[in-house]
Scaffold this motif. Structure first.
Motif, PDB file in Angstrom:
ATOM      1  N   LEU A   1      24.892  27.971   3.674  1.00  0.00           N
ATOM      2  CA  LEU A   1      25.534  28.846   4.658  1.00  0.00           C
ATOM      3  C   LEU A   1      27.054  28.850   4.496  1.00  0.00           C
ATOM      4  N   PHE A   2      27.644  27.645   4.357  1.00  0.00           N
ATOM      5  CA  PHE A   2      29.113  27.567   4.308  1.00  0.00           C
ATOM      6  C   PHE A   2      29.666  28.074   2.975  1.00  0.00           C
ATOM      7  N   VAL A   3      28.877  27.981   1.887  1.00  0.00           N
ATOM      8  CA  VAL A   3      29.312  28.575   0.629  1.00  0.00           C
ATOM      9  C   VAL A   3      29.401  30.091   0.799  1.00  0.00           C
ATOM     10  N   ALA A   4      28.453  30.647   1.562  1.00  0.00           N
ATOM     11  CA  ALA A   4      28.489  32.089   1.828  1.00  0.00           C
ATOM     12  C   ALA A   4      29.715  32.464   2.650  1.00  0.00           C
ATOM     13  N   ILE A   5      30.152  31.531   3.548  1.00  0.00           N
ATOM     14  CA  ILE A   5      31.302  31.830   4.410  1.00  0.00           C
ATOM     15  C   ILE A   5      32.638  31.568   3.697  1.00  0.00           C
ATOM     16  N   PHE A   6      32.795  30.347   3.128  1.00  0.00           N
ATOM     17  CA  PHE A   6      34.082  29.940   2.547  1.00  0.00           C
ATOM     18  C   PHE A   6      34.138  30.126   1.039  1.00  0.00           C
ATOM     19  N   GLY A   7      33.046  30.526   0.436  1.00  0.00           N
ATOM     20  CA  GLY A   7      32.995  30.586  -1.023  1.00  0.00           C
ATOM     21  C   GLY A   7      32.709  29.199  -1.571  1.00  0.00           C
ATOM     22  N   PRO A   8      32.363  29.090  -2.872  1.00  0.00           N
ATOM     23  CA  PRO A   8      32.021  27.798  -3.456  1.00  0.00           C
ATOM     24  C   PRO A   8      33.227  26.864  -3.446  1.00  0.00           C
ATOM     25  N   GLY A   9      32.946  25.553  -3.399  1.00  0.00           N
ATOM     26  CA  GLY A   9      34.037  24.582  -3.438  1.00  0.00           C
ATOM     27  C   GLY A   9      33.919  23.536  -2.347  1.00  0.00           C
ATOM     28  N   PRO A  10      34.830  22.566  -2.371  1.00  0.00           N
ATOM     29  CA  PRO A  10      34.727  21.414  -1.455  1.00  0.00           C
ATOM     30  C   PRO A  10      34.851  21.782   0.024  1.00  0.00           C
ATOM     31  N   VAL A  11      35.574  22.864   0.371  1.00  0.00           N
ATOM     32  CA  VAL A  11      35.723  23.203   1.795  1.00  0.00           C
ATOM     33  C   VAL A  11      34.355  23.445   2.422  1.00  0.00           C
ATOM     34  N   ALA A  12      33.512  24.204   1.713  1.00  0.00           N
ATOM     35  CA  ALA A  12      32.151  24.438   2.207  1.00  0.00           C
ATOM     36  C   ALA A  12      31.418  23.105   2.356  1.00  0.00           C
ATOM     37  N   GLY A  13      31.652  22.182   1.420  1.00  0.00           N
ATOM     38  CA  GLY A  13      31.012  20.871   1.470  1.00  0.00           C
ATOM     39  C   GLY A  13      31.418  20.081   2.696  1.00  0.00           C
ATOM     40  N   ILE A  14      32.734  20.087   2.964  1.00  0.00           N
ATOM     41  CA  ILE A  14      33.247  19.341   4.127  1.00  0.00           C
ATOM     42  C   ILE A  14      32.600  19.853   5.408  1.00  0.00           C
ATOM     43  N   PHE A  15      32.562  21.191   5.550  1.00  0.00           N
ATOM     44  CA  PHE A  15      31.978  21.753   6.765  1.00  0.00           C
ATOM     45  C   PHE A  15      30.483  21.472   6.875  1.00  0.00           C
ATOM     46  N   SER A  16      29.779  21.494   5.743  1.00  0.00           N
ATOM     47  CA  SER A  16      28.334  21.242   5.863  1.00  0.00           C
ATOM     48  C   SER A  16      28.051  19.778   6.211  1.00  0.00           C
ATOM     49  N   VAL A  17      28.875  18.862   5.659  1.00  0.00           N
ATOM     50  CA  VAL A  17      28.719  17.449   6.030  1.00  0.00           C
ATOM     51  C   VAL A  17      28.975  17.281   7.528  1.00  0.00           C
ATOM     52  N   ALA A  18      30.064  17.887   8.023  1.00  0.00           N
ATOM     53  CA  ALA A  18      30.396  17.760   9.444  1.00  0.00           C
ATOM     54  C   ALA A  18      29.309  18.389  10.316  1.00  0.00           C
ATOM     55  N   ALA A  19      28.838  19.576   9.904  1.00  0.00           N
ATOM     56  CA  ALA A  19      27.846  20.292  10.717  1.00  0.00           C
ATOM     57  C   ALA A  19      26.576  19.470  10.894  1.00  0.00           C
ATOM     58  N   ARG A  20      26.169  18.775   9.847  1.00  0.00           N
ATOM     59  CA  ARG A  20      24.962  17.964   9.945  1.00  0.00           C
ATOM     60  C   ARG A  20      25.218  16.659  10.701  1.00  0.00           C
ATOM     61  N   SER A  21      26.428  16.094  10.536  1.00  0.00           N
ATOM     62  CA  SER A  21      26.715  14.780  11.125  1.00  0.00           C
ATOM     63  C   SER A  21      26.885  14.835  12.636  1.00  0.00           C
ATOM     64  N   ILE A  22      27.388  15.957  13.154  1.00  0.00           N
ATOM     65  CA  ILE A  22      27.621  16.057  14.605  1.00  0.00           C
ATOM     66  C   ILE A  22      26.329  15.760  15.366  1.00  0.00           C
ATOM     67  N   GLY A  23      25.224  16.321  14.898  1.00  0.00           N
ATOM     68  CA  GLY A  23      23.956  16.101  15.583  1.00  0.00           C
ATOM     69  C   GLY A  23      23.530  14.651  15.557  1.00  0.00           C
ATOM     70  N   PHE A  24      23.661  14.033  14.398  1.00  0.00           N
ATOM     71  CA  PHE A  24      23.254  12.631  14.226  1.00  0.00           C
ATOM     72  C   PHE A  24      24.107  11.702  15.091  1.00  0.00           C
ATOM     73  N   VAL A  25      25.444  11.806  14.905  1.00  0.00           N
ATOM     74  CA  VAL A  25      26.360  10.924  15.632  1.00  0.00           C
ATOM     75  C   VAL A  25      26.345  11.255  17.124  1.00  0.00           C
ATOM     76  N   GLY A  26      26.376  12.555  17.440  1.00  0.00           N
ATOM     77  CA  GLY A  26      26.409  12.975  18.841  1.00  0.00           C
ATOM     78  C   GLY A  26      25.196  12.497  19.615  1.00  0.00           C
ATOM     79  N   LYS A  27      24.031  12.580  19.006  1.00  0.00           N
ATOM     80  CA  LYS A  27      22.807  12.164  19.686  1.00  0.00           C
ATOM     81  C   LYS A  27      22.835  10.662  19.998  1.00  0.00           C
ATOM     82  N   LEU A  28      23.260   9.864  19.003  1.00  0.00           N
ATOM     83  CA  LEU A  28      23.289   8.415  19.225  1.00  0.00           C
ATOM     84  C   LEU A  28      24.335   8.028  20.270  1.00  0.00           C
ATOM     85  N   ILE A  29      25.494   8.719  20.247  1.00  0.00           N
ATOM     86  CA  ILE A  29      26.507   8.416  21.262  1.00  0.00           C
ATOM     87  C   ILE A  29      26.008   8.841  22.648  1.00  0.00           C
ATOM     88  N   ALA A  30      25.362  10.012  22.716  1.00  0.00           N
ATOM     89  CA  ALA A  30      24.843  10.484  24.009  1.00  0.00           C
ATOM     90  C   ALA A  30      23.842   9.478  24.580  1.00  0.00           C
TER      91      ALA A  30
END
Lengths: 276, 270
Positions: free
Chosen positions: B136-165
């Motif tokens: 999804l983020f490659v489609a938005i930001f184009g190929p490269g590390p920026v898309a990677g950073i956002f996809s890592v963050a997008a997946r991690s929020i759920g994991f970390v957020g759930k445990l903190i909640a």
């Protein structure tokens, strides 16, 4: 200066915890509230600063009606009421100093609290209180490193950090051993008197109540069953508050108290009468 | 008392389960076996590939050995990029997960709508795999590390957020009550009453997630979201197995190192 009128609390389940409580304190007093578990002691204390919302009735502190206040008004009113808890309710992972200074939260901004940058007056007042409760050397310890008695001393310092106009104290000694209980109770009563702060103290231990109270209120089934001095607490009164039981031991033991805490009470009464 | 009376009062037979409970247990066993058989028969697995699987595995292994070590110089930059993607993605997560956790915890959320919003973010984040977020983020930001950073963050929020909640829902309410009683504002209550209590969970989960993120970022390159994955993907496509082995060994080394650091760091949290 502090008046409760017709205060009632019915929980959403339909249980009535308080029924038409009337209480008037016209001068700074140490008022001990006794009564069995479930008589409504904790609910009464919490209805005053609205940690629990009362159903009906009025609470006035220095002519200000508390029960009708909006959010920010309630926060301002809470700043004037220091509260001490049975389980101390400290933030364990914060230091003693941070816990004591949290008594000023109602007066400082979010960022002040975030940076722990309290005013010099607040810091100095916190040191003074820590010295008074005997924890000067522990000010940078974490709260969870302290013993029960020490933790309650931090709780007391935090409440007084608010420079309260009223102290609400909920079973301050119920989790402590008998000796520490007396020390903690003496500390609370002394501090309340030094500062001329009226105090409302819930307590299980009738003896302890009798040896430190200016006035005792007995709650039974959510109603005031007794309101008088420590001397007026008799077998019959205790039966009215708690139900039928052999009270001779409770009363007798207190009559010649081996620890001499009654001296404290008597000397206080002397002080008061000579002052007045 | 006669022998018969004794046995009447103190029976010699005792059974943990009633016959009905035993029957239900065996029905569960039968159900599990049925599910397994049904899955295998439904998948239409080409069994004849299994016949020479061991030969193929041995063949692949011999083609990977020896690794072409000079290639290691070429993969250092993408390897470092992988670490950066994982780390920056995790840093983003720190700032986003705590607010989402506050909304998602019953005792700190503002109302039903905010609670639902928080839970929705958590579920959305967790139900999509990091690599799919990458697409999804490659489609938005184009190929490269920026898309990677956002996809890592997008997946991690759920994991970390759930445990903190979950941690927020289990805090000592007494301390919060005491802070509330001083006349503190809602934000101050969160700062002084709640945050210190869940700090160990926040730190522990974030470090653990950083360690997972390093592993996940190694494959983000497969979908063009930067890092070592791009090189790995092209080496596999070129059948350059001597290079593939160098990459796999390097990834293994980095993962072991990050796991070691993660364990060390989490052990220091008290």
């Amino acid at each position: 200066m502090f008046i409760i009128e017709g205060l009632s609390k019915t929980y959403s389940g339909g249980v009535t915890a308080l029924e038409e409580i009337n209480l008037e304190m016209l001068k700074p007093q140490v008022v001990m509230i006794i009564g069995s578990s479930g008589a409504g002691k904790s609910t009464l204390i919490r209805c005053i600063n609205r940690l629990i919302e009362p159903t009906t009735g009025s609470v006035k502190l220095n002519d200000q009606e508390i029960t009708t206040l909006g959010k920010s008004g309630l926060r301002k009113a809470r700043r004037q009421m220091g509260m001490i808890f049975q389980e101390y309710n400290l933030v364990d992972r914060l230091t003693v100093m941070e816990n004591v200074l949290s008594g000023r939260l109602g007066y400082v901004s979010f960022w002040t609290a975030y940076r722990r940058k309290y005013s010099p007056e607040d810091v100095s007042a916190a040191y003074e209180l820590l010295d008074r409760v005997g924890l000067m050397d522990n000010c940078n310890s974490r709260a969870d490193a302290l013993s029960g008695g020490q933790r309650q001393r931090v709780g007391i310092a935090r409440a007084l950090m608010q420079r309260p106009k009223l102290l609400l104290v909920d079973e301050p000694t119920a989790s402590l051993d008998p000796k520490t209980s007396r020390q903690i109770m003496r500390l609370i009563v002394e501090l309340a008197e030094e500062r001329g702060t009226p105090a409302l103290i819930n307590i299980h231990d009738v003896e302890l109540a009798r040896s430190f109270a200016d006035r005792i209120i007995g709650l039974a089934g959510g109603r005031v069953a007794f309101d008088g001095t420590a001397e007026e607490v008799s077998d019959q009164v205790l039966t009215e508050i708690y139900g039928e039981e052999d009270w001779s031991a409770t009363i007798k033991r207190d009559a010649h108290d081996p620890n001499g805490d009654n001296d404290n009470l008597l000397s206080r009464i002397d002080k008061e009468s000579s002052a007045g | 008392m006669s022998q018969a009376d004794l046995h009447e009062k103190f029976p010699q037979i005792w059974k943990r389960f009633t016959p009905k409970e035993t029957l239900i247990r065996y029905l569960w066993y039968a159900g599990i076996v049925f599910m397994a058989v049904w899955s295998v028969s439904n998948l239409d697995i080409p069994w004849f590939y299994f016949l020479d699987a061991h030969v193929q595995a041995a063949d692949l292994f011999t083609r990977m050995i020896p690794p072409y070590w000079p290639f290691f110089i070429d993969i250092i930059p993408p390897l470092v990029e992988t670490l950066h993607i994982a780390t920056l993605g995790t840093v983003f997560t720190i700032f986003l997960a705590f607010p989402v956790a506050i909304l998602s915890a019953r005792n700190t959320t503002f109302n039903k709508t905010t609670w639902f919003l928080g839970r929705l973010i958590l579920v959305t984040s967790r139900s999509v795999n990091t690599v799919v977020w990458g697409l999804l983020f490659v489609a938005i930001f184009g190929p490269g590390p920026v898309a990677g950073i956002f996809s890592v963050a997008a997946r991690s929020i759920g994991f970390v957020g759930k445990l903190i909640a979950e941690a927020i829902e289990e805090i000592d309410v007494g301390a919060v009550e005491a802070i509330e009683a001083t006349g503190a504002s809602k934000l101050q209550i969160l700062l002084i009453g709640v945050l210190p209590q869940v700090m160990p969970v926040i730190l522990g989960t974030i470090i653990y997630r950083w360690d997972i993120n390093i592993r996940e970022s190694t494959v983000l390159g497969f979908v063009g979201a930067g890092g070592i994955g791009i090189i790995l993907y092209s080496s596999i496509n070129l059948f350059a197995w001597h290079e593939v082995s160098v990459i796999l060994v390097s990834i293994f080394g980095v993962v072991v190192l990050s796991e070691y650091l993660s364990i060390k760091a989490r052990a220091r949290i008290t």
